[in-house]
Enzyme design. Structure first.
Site, PDB file in Angstrom:
ATOM      1  N   ASP A 216      -2.976  -2.295   2.948  1.00 36.77           N
ATOM      2  CA  ASP A 216      -2.533  -1.346   3.970  1.00 36.77           C
ATOM      3  C   ASP A 216      -2.759   0.076   3.450  1.00 36.77           C
ATOM      4  O   ASP A 216      -1.999   0.578   2.632  1.00 36.77           O
ATOM      5  CB  ASP A 216      -1.047  -1.577   4.262  1.00 36.77           C
TER       6      ASP A 216
ATOM      7  N   HIS B 209      -2.984  -2.973   7.507  1.00 38.65           N
ATOM      8  CA  HIS B 209      -1.676  -2.608   8.059  1.00 38.65           C
ATOM      9  C   HIS B 209      -1.176  -3.648   9.060  1.00 38.65           C
ATOM     10  O   HIS B 209       0.023  -3.916   9.146  1.00 38.65           O
ATOM     11  CB  HIS B 209      -1.802  -1.236   8.735  1.00 38.65           C
TER      12      HIS B 209
ATOM     13  N   SER C 202       5.857  -0.456  10.717  1.00 39.65           N
ATOM     14  CA  SER C 202       5.119   0.736  11.120  1.00 39.65           C
ATOM     15  C   SER C 202       6.078   1.736  11.777  1.00 39.65           C
ATOM     16  O   SER C 202       7.086   2.100  11.174  1.00 39.65           O
ATOM     17  CB  SER C 202       3.969   0.339  12.051  1.00 39.65           C
TER      18      SER C 202
END
EC number: 2.3.1.31
Length: 400
Positions: free
Chosen positions: A335, A368, A169
């Site tokens: 995701d 995610h 991320s």
């Protein structure tokens, strides 16, 4: 009339949180006025400090250092008990004894990013010029700023080349920035669930969160610290909204469905009738115990500004021209915050740069957040990539 229950006040006092901001329960590197951090906004930040944790030992030729870059709401406590919450490290699934990133093999470093609130200088820190909390007087920072600060820390630790830089991320964004800014200093890079720039949709979600914080009457234009309060309701709502984006529809349905929370029938009120509501409220209220609201504004803004290609005439491949770093790029099918298409665009750019790159799209419904969870295929890929890179570099890993 239906009853209404809002997000409760945090159980941890502002004093406890502010202690970690300036006097963290970790190692700290101090940089004086003679070593300013040059920020993209044109400001020289000095003095400043970086809080960090290390695990394992640096080998004789200093070739086994692994830098872990944390995500938006993470910090340096990647593989140890968190000093504020008492919870385990945030990536103990990947980092630790017997894990793919094992302190028996590697010297592992994880620092709190500049702009954070767990010991590195940020908006919650004391401004030495005024003796008061920086608040919104703190300069706006970027992902490249974070990486420049990390490079100064790595210099301070006497490490020339990192064996690997690893992150997911916002951490993955830092990994990619490291390879673009310091290609000769990164032997291998594991970039997970990330992209080379933030999408319009992601910027929109971040703006929603920032507006929730700023709409809280306790925010006081960012000056809440001077009043001894914290805009916990606004920050909790921001966290709730963001947390939805970290999951997937399938994961939410599997975990909660439409099941009721501690009841069989609706209360005909605005209490948390559904389990998913109770879960989100818990996520919001627990988050505000360890995080600063202004830091949330600054870090989300840093992600929004991120765009590697923008510094190279809009051509992403130019950012990685001639790079020798070995890459492993990982995405997850569910995701939707950083979809596989973003990872493929990165891989295509790396291929165009003749970089060594492997790519894996992992099938999971966990969204995610899958990179933080127990996903065996992800661990196997990570371990194999690092072992292969270690063999190519001549690293001698101790037997388990």
């Amino acid at each position: 009339m239906g009853s209404v229950k809002s997000i409760p006040s945090p159980a941890i006092s502002a004093d406890e949180r502010s202690h970690e901001v300036d006097h963290p329960s970790s190692q700290v590197a101090h940089f004086g006025t003679e070593q300013p951090l040059r920020l993209d906004c044109g400001v020289d930040l000095s003095p400043f400090q970086i809080a960090y944790q290390t695990y394992g030992e640096l080998n004789a030729d200093r070739s086994n250092a692994v830098l872990i870059c944390h995500a938006l709401t993470g910090d340096q406590h990647v593989a140890n008990v968190h000093p504020v919450t008492g919870k385990p490290g945030w990536w103990e699934t990947l980092v630790g004894p017997g894990r793919p990133i094992d302190p028996k093999h590697y010297f592992i470093i994880c620092s709190n990013v500049i702009g954070g609130c767990m010991g590195s200088t940020g908006p919650a820190s004391i401004n030495p010029a005024t003796g008061k909390v920086w608040g919104l007087d703190f300069p706006v920072i970027t992902i490249p700023d974070m990486v420049r600060a990390q490079a100064m820390l790595i210099d301070r630790l006497g490490i020339d080349t990192l064996f690997a830089v690893v992150g997911g991320s916002m951490g993955g964004m830092q990994v990619l920035q490291w390879t673009a800014a310091y290609p000769a200093r990164v032997y291998s890079a594991l970039a997970i669930a990330c992209a080379t720039r933030h999408s319009a949709q992601n910027i929109a979600f971040h703006e929603l969160g920032r507006q929730a914080v700023m709409a809280d009457p306790d925010w006081h234009g960012g000056g809440y610290a001077d009043r001894g309060i914290h805009p916990h309701r606004g920050l909790a709502v921001a966290r709730m909204a963001a947390h939805i984006t970290y999951l997937s529809d399938a994961a939410l349905h599997r975990k909660f469905g439409r099941r009721m929370q501690d009841r069989e029938l609706p209360t005909f009120s605005f209490d948390a009738d559904f389990q998913v509501e109770s879960y989100l409220r818990y996520q919001g209220s627990s988050f505000v115990e360890r995080f600063d609201a202004n830091a949330y504004l600054y870090l989300t803004r840093a992600m929004d500004y991120f765009d590697i290609a923008a510094d190279h005439g809009g051509v992403l491949a130019k950012a990685f021209a001639g790079i020798q770093t070995r890459f492993c790029v990982v995405s997850f099918t569910s995701d939707w915050l950083f979809p596989t298409s973003e990872s493929r665009a990165l891989v295509h750019a790396l291929n165009a740069s003749s970089a060594r790159v492997s790519f894996a799209e992992i099938e999971t419904d966990r969204g995610h957040d899958a990179f933080l969870l127990d996903v065996p295929e992800f661990f196997d890929i990570s371990r194999a990539f690092l072992q292969s890179a270690g063999k190519a570099r001549g690293l001698t890993l101790k037997d388990r």
